[in-house]
Scaffold this motif. Structure first.
Motif, PDB file in Angstrom:
ATOM      1  N   PHE A  73       4.236  19.602  66.256  1.00 37.32           N
ATOM      2  CA  PHE A  73       4.622  18.201  66.096  1.00 37.32           C
ATOM      3  C   PHE A  73       6.117  17.979  66.357  1.00 37.32           C
ATOM      4  O   PHE A  73       6.568  16.835  66.380  1.00 37.32           O
ATOM      5  N   SER A 118       0.874  17.416  70.032  1.00 38.23           N
ATOM      6  CA  SER A 118       0.844  15.970  69.773  1.00 38.23           C
ATOM      7  C   SER A 118       1.509  15.217  70.912  1.00 38.23           C
ATOM      8  O   SER A 118       2.729  15.134  70.984  1.00 38.23           O
ATOM      9  N   PHE A 178      -1.410  10.343  70.218  1.00 41.78           N
ATOM     10  CA  PHE A 178      -1.350   9.513  69.011  1.00 41.78           C
ATOM     11  C   PHE A 178      -0.917   8.093  69.375  1.00 41.78           C
ATOM     12  O   PHE A 178      -0.014   7.896  70.198  1.00 41.78           O
ATOM     13  N   VAL A 234      -7.094  15.174  63.806  1.00 45.73           N
ATOM     14  CA  VAL A 234      -6.521  16.407  64.366  1.00 45.73           C
ATOM     15  C   VAL A 234      -7.306  17.618  63.894  1.00 45.73           C
ATOM     16  O   VAL A 234      -7.641  18.510  64.672  1.00 45.73           O
TER      17      VAL A 234
END
Ligand code: NAD
Length: 333
Positions: A73, A118, A178, A234
């Motif tokens: 991330f 991500s 996302f 996720v």
């Protein structure tokens, strides 16, 4: 049975810190890595390493041969005030790209079993997002590429990087895009906050009957996903055999002014909106969850109103605590 081991990169950030908590609750052994500890509560990780992931030495230290899963991330990112002004483009592209270049190299070298990356809705072409009522963010519309920010270009490059390493080096990857994730313990002030947090803060700070400023004409549309739904998605993607890229977002599209009205209802305040020029990004964006539904047999169910209602009290408490600190400092002077 031996606990599964996970490394969470960006574990000091919003989504990373929530993921650490979730993995622990599932019985994982978790190592977190970030430039900083989480701002709002202690990390739930078994081990937390302060590390600059732009540096190779950091990856040598955080990734051993024994890691089952990596959740990547870490990124140089923020809301519209950070990524759409142009002022941070070089830093955003350089830092995030170099983090991902190291991530794939070391994941292969250390034989990581599975790695999550991500990506973002910001990879979608600006030309599909000019009509606020009909944006098109189906996964296959990403090309011909034309993201509206350098942040989006870096994400697109890195998606391709992970899939190239999957094809050529046998890396088992999962990639999700996302769409505007929000919730408690997200950045709520300082310029890197996103629209839900910025609007909640402005409304929490305002007296009933006051006025707040909202960037753009307020008719730009977006959808927003509550943090718990993001984490659930996720984890489901990681457990599935589908590699992505797949949207992880909400399909409940609202105008920014409409979201402000929802927050006022939650706050029990009547506040006027003054729309002012500011960085806003594309005119319209909404998640398209058809692929998510097809591949995972699941989709988010919480409404935006529910998510905002859970987030409002947390930001209001931050606003009040900050106000109290300012008052105490003034008394001390
Ligand atoms: P965040 O800014 O809260 O977390 C990112 C973390 O990465 C921060 O804690 C930061 O310190 C860390 N980081 C940055 N540079 C680093 C470095 N050189 N070394 C170590 N750590 C470093 O952001 P978030 O909202 O938690 O987002 C997590 C990921 O999801 C990011 O990759 C972001 O681009 C992506 N994403 C988020 C959203 C969203 O709405 N929150 C939307 C699309 C994509």
């Amino acid at each position: 049975m031996k606990a599964r081991r996970a490394l969470v990169c960006g574990a000091g950030g919003f989504i990373g810190s929530h993921m650490v908590r979730r993995l622990r609750a599932e019985g994982y052994w978790v190592r977190g890595a970030d430039l900083k500890y989480p701002e709002f509560s202690p990390s739930a990780a078994h081990e937390f390493l302060i590390a600059d992931l732009c540096r190779r030495e950091s990856w040598q230290a955080i990734l051993d041969e024994d890691m089952d899963e990596v959740y990547q991330f870490a990124a140089d990112m923020g809301g519209a005030g950070y990524i759409f002004t142009g002022d941070n483009d070089a830093q955003v592209m350089h830092n995030s790209a170099i983090i991902n270049l190291h991530a794939v190299e070391f994941a292969v070298q250390r034989r990581v079993k599975k790695i999550f990356y991500s990506s973002s809705a910001c990879i979608y072409p600006a030309y599909h997002q000019e009509d606020p009522d009909n944006p098109n963010c189906a996964e296959e519309t990403a090309y011909p590429a034309a993201p509206d920010s350098e942040y989006g270009w870096e994400k697109l490059f890195s998606e391709r990087l992970y899939f190239a390493f999957a094809r050529n080096c046998g890396l088992d990857v999962r990639v999700a895009r996302f769409h505007n994730v929000f919730g408690p313990e997200g950045t709520w002030c300082g310029g890197k906050e996103k629209a839900p947090a910025a609007l909640i803060r402005k409304i929490a700070e305002q007296e009933d009957g006051g006025t707040i400023e909202v960037w753009g004409d307020g008719r730009q549309t977006r959808s927003f996903l509550y943090i718990d739904e993001c984490i659930e998605a996720v984890r489901r993607l990681m457990e599935s055999s589908f590699t992505g890229p797949v949207n992880i977002g909400s399909e409940e599209m609202v105008t920014i002014n409409r979201m402000a009205a929802m927050i006022m209802k939650i706050a029990g305040k009547k506040i006027a909106i003054r729309n002012i020029p500011g960085p806003t990004g594309v005119r319209g964006r909404n998640s398209d969850n058809r692929l998510l539904r097809r591949e995972l047999g699941w989709e988010p169910t919480q409404s935006l109103f529910e998510g905002l209602a859970k987030t409002y009290p947390w930001i209001e408490a931050q606003v009040n605590a900050a106000l109290q600190r300012t008052e105490e400092a003034a008394v001390a002077d």
